[in-house]
Design a protein around this motif. Structure first.
Motif, PDB file in Angstrom:
ATOM      1  N   TRP A 172      13.627  -3.202   0.311  1.00 14.57           N
ATOM      2  CA  TRP A 172      14.055  -3.929  -0.889  1.00 14.57           C
ATOM      3  C   TRP A 172      14.082  -2.939  -2.036  1.00 14.57           C
ATOM      4  N   HIS A 173      15.186  -2.908  -2.785  1.00 17.19           N
ATOM      5  CA  HIS A 173      15.246  -2.018  -3.960  1.00 17.19           C
ATOM      6  C   HIS A 173      15.018  -2.879  -5.191  1.00 17.19           C
ATOM      7  N   ILE A 174      14.066  -2.480  -6.013  1.00 12.96           N
ATOM      8  CA  ILE A 174      13.710  -3.348  -7.143  1.00 12.96           C
ATOM      9  C   ILE A 174      13.640  -2.565  -8.473  1.00 12.96           C
ATOM     10  N   GLY A 175      14.218  -1.362  -8.512  1.00 12.78           N
ATOM     11  CA  GLY A 175      14.081  -0.521  -9.700  1.00 12.78           C
ATOM     12  C   GLY A 175      15.321  -0.509 -10.578  1.00 12.78           C
ATOM     13  N   PRO A 176      15.322   0.308 -11.613  1.00 11.90           N
ATOM     14  CA  PRO A 176      14.240   1.196 -12.056  1.00 11.90           C
ATOM     15  C   PRO A 176      13.058   0.420 -12.620  1.00 11.90           C
TER      16      PRO A 176
ATOM     17  N   VAL B 220       9.742  -1.756   3.321  1.00  8.86           N
ATOM     18  CA  VAL B 220       9.561  -0.709   2.318  1.00  8.86           C
ATOM     19  C   VAL B 220      10.112  -1.180   0.964  1.00  8.86           C
ATOM     20  N   ILE B 221       9.316  -1.001  -0.074  1.00  6.34           N
ATOM     21  CA  ILE B 221       9.814  -1.299  -1.430  1.00  6.34           C
ATOM     22  C   ILE B 221      10.297   0.019  -2.031  1.00  6.34           C
ATOM     23  N   VAL B 222      11.522   0.017  -2.565  1.00  5.63           N
ATOM     24  CA  VAL B 222      12.078   1.268  -3.085  1.00  5.63           C
ATOM     25  C   VAL B 222      12.342   1.140  -4.595  1.00  5.63           C
TER      26      VAL B 222
ATOM     27  N   ALA C   4       0.842  -1.202   0.000  1.00  2.53           N
ATOM     28  CA  ALA C   4       0.000   0.000   0.000  1.00  2.53           C
ATOM     29  C   ALA C   4       0.875   1.250   0.000  1.00  2.53           C
ATOM     30  N   ASP C   5       0.364   2.272  -0.643  1.00  2.00           N
ATOM     31  CA  ASP C   5       1.097   3.522  -0.775  1.00  2.00           C
ATOM     32  C   ASP C   5       1.423   4.140   0.589  1.00  2.00           C
TER      33      ASP C   5
ATOM     34  N   PHE D   6       5.013   1.445  -0.307  1.00  2.00           N
ATOM     35  CA  PHE D   6       5.658   1.954  -1.504  1.00  2.00           C
ATOM     36  C   PHE D   6       5.603   3.474  -1.459  1.00  2.00           C
ATOM     37  N   HIS D   7       6.807   4.110  -1.399  1.00  2.00           N
ATOM     38  CA  HIS D   7       6.874   5.566  -1.364  1.00  2.00           C
ATOM     39  C   HIS D   7       6.992   6.141  -2.762  1.00  2.00           C
TER      40      HIS D   7
END
Ligand code: UDP
Length: 490
Positions: A252-256, A227-229, A131-132, A152-153
């Motif tokens: 967790w960083h999952i980007g870009p 937090v998902i980043v 959730a946001d 999710f920020h």
């Protein structure tokens, strides 16, 4: 437990992990959430997105198109209580609210979504709720169903660290005026800011409805599962570490995330329907030399005065650079007059400057080899899309956490230069003169400094792509997250 969960998944005895995504009703939140859902689906997770009726079209076109490719995303539509919160009927997206008063009402309306979210969870029984950040109450809702809530920020590690540092140590209180610099204490680099660059709720933790929401947002980071980043480790390692190890967040960083869009159709259809045919846009760009076009866009919620748009036009013309400029007029969007345009401007710029009135197919444009620079408001999605395209940037922050992102781009990554915006404001913005725009446009496109920034940006582009490929840092972190969610369920 982890091993058992992995084994069960491998043997197919565990069933599909079901993740529910609930983004805030703003393009900068919904677009990356759709990308995220796609990414989860590609890893075998069953994703469902919740949104409201008038925001549904932002998702449905893409969902329908990728279904043919075998990627299934479900959509659940709930009702947005605009009238109950004192908003006009049909006001369901943050880009429709312009005054502080309306923004508060908008947040109040989102706060009323709690019951509907509970209903959805009861009916669908997902394994996890993403959730946001703007729904801090979602953690309690998820707890009722004994499932983890992830936040999710949609911003950078750097901005997450900066805002938390300001909340913890209040360095802004140590200066005597709004324009005096203060330094972020216990921060990986020496970063100077002024109070003018901070949002109202960061300047002073007041008693307003919005201030309270922002405090709850930060607190919910600690009470939720993690937090998902939308970032990648190699871009901001010091801040990815600081966030986890010093500020103690599980992340967790999952980007870009935007890199999951590889085809023209994917890149050209994000958010609203583009105001220009994507093929016309590509044809225009195809006629230009590599790195010769400056792309100017200020995200989904710009609110410039006509006077400021006029200055931009004058500055771009004087710079002699070719450009694509996405002109949006905030509250005046519907007005037919073109007061913002210097006389004969568009005519004179024919072939040299392309004006898009409305929504641009941004990722498609940024990824074209003719584009060599990006004037951005530093919304995090835009910054990351610029990084993923290997572009140097002119930074022109307006509000939200954009002043923090500017610091990252200009002082840490050293792939951008600042236009000199110095005051955080959500109101119609002006104050940057044509000379500054002309100078920055030239400086980012041509010369030694531009080439240096471009070559650093290109290196990040390569690293970004590697991060999301099999074995890359973001790819691996998403695997870890999915494994963890599977073991939680187990
Ligand atoms: N965007 C777009 N076309 C536009 C304006 C914005 O496709 O004309 C997309 C952009 O690619 C990004 C998102 O909308 O993915 C905007 O998010 P960002 O965080 O950059 O800024 P915000 O709109 O939240 O201020």
């Amino acid at each position: 437990i982890k091993d058992a969960a992995r084994k069960a998944v491998e043997e197919g005895t565990m069933g599909q992990l079901h993740v529910l995504f609930f983004p805030f009703m703003a393009h900068g939140h919904m677009i990356p959430t759709l990308d995220m859902a796609k990414l989860f689906a590609l890893r075998g997770v069953k994703p469902t997105i919740i949104t409201t009726a008038l925001n549904a079209p932002i998702f449905t076109k893409t969902i329908d198109r990728i279904k043919n490719l075998g990627i299934e995303i479900s959509l659940i539509v709930i009702r947005f209580p605009a009238l109950e919160a004192g908003l006009p009927e049909g006001c369901e997206n943050a880009d429709q609210v312009h005054s502080e008063e309306m923004i508060s009402k908008f947040f109040k309306a989102t706060g009323m979504l709690q019951e509907q979210l509970e209903h959805v969870l009861r009916e669908t029984r997902p394994d996890c709720l993403v959730a946001d950040m703007f729904f801090p109450w979602a953690t309690d809702v998820a707890a009722k169903f004994n499932i983890p809530r992830l936040i999710f920020h949609g911003t950078s590690f750097f901005a997450l660290c900066a805002s938390e540092t300001i909340r913890l140590y209040e360095p802004q209180k140590s200066v005597s005026s709004d324009s005096e610099h203060f330094i972020l204490p216990r921060f990986p680099h020496e970063i100077k800011l002024t109070r003018m660059q901070l949002a109202g709720h960061d300047r002073e933790h007041g008693d307003t409805y919005l201030s309270k929401v922002f405090i709850q947002v930060k607190e919910s980071e600690l009470t939720s599962y993690g937090v998902i980043v939308n970032s990648f480790y190699e871009l901001e390692p010091a801040y990815a570490d600081h966030y986890r190890m010093v500020l103690g967040r599980k992340a967790w960083h999952i980007g870009p995330l935007s890199l999951c869009n590889r085809e023209v159709e994917d890149k050209g259809q994000r958010g609203k329907e583009a105001a220009i045919d994507k093929h016309d846009c590509l044809t225009w760009l195809d006629s230009k030399k590599p790195d010769s076009v400056l792309y100017v866009c200020f995200g989904s919620m710009p609110n410039f005065t006509d006077a400021q748009l006029y200055e931009i036009a004058k500055g771009l013309e004087a710079s002699g650079q070719q450009f694509i400029w996405v002109v949006r007029r905030g509250e005046k969007e519907e007005e037919e007059n073109e007061k913002w345009q210097p006389e004969g401007f568009e005519e004179r710029m024919k072939g040299k400057g392309l004006i898009i009135r409305g929504w641009a197919p941004q990722v498609l444009v940024l990824d074209h080899e003719a584009v060599g620079g990006f004037v951005t408001h530093c919304g995090w999605n835009s910054v990351l899309e610029g990084v993923s395209a290997g572009l140097p940037m002119v930074t022109w922050p307006l509000f939200a956490e954009q002043f923090y992102n500017e610091k990252l781009v200009t002082e840490i990554l050293k792939i951008g230069l600042s236009i000199g915006a110095h005051e955080w404001t959500r109101k119609a913005t002006d104050g940057i003169e044509r000379e500054a725009i002309e100078k920055a446009a030239k400086q980012i496109m041509v010369g030694e400094e531009a080439e240096e920034m471009r070559s650093r940006a290109r290196a990040f582009k390569d690293t970004a792509r590697k991060a999301v490929e099999e074995g890359g840092s973001s790819y691996t972190d998403l695997n870890t997250l999915i494994e963890e969610l599977n073991s939680y369920r187990h």
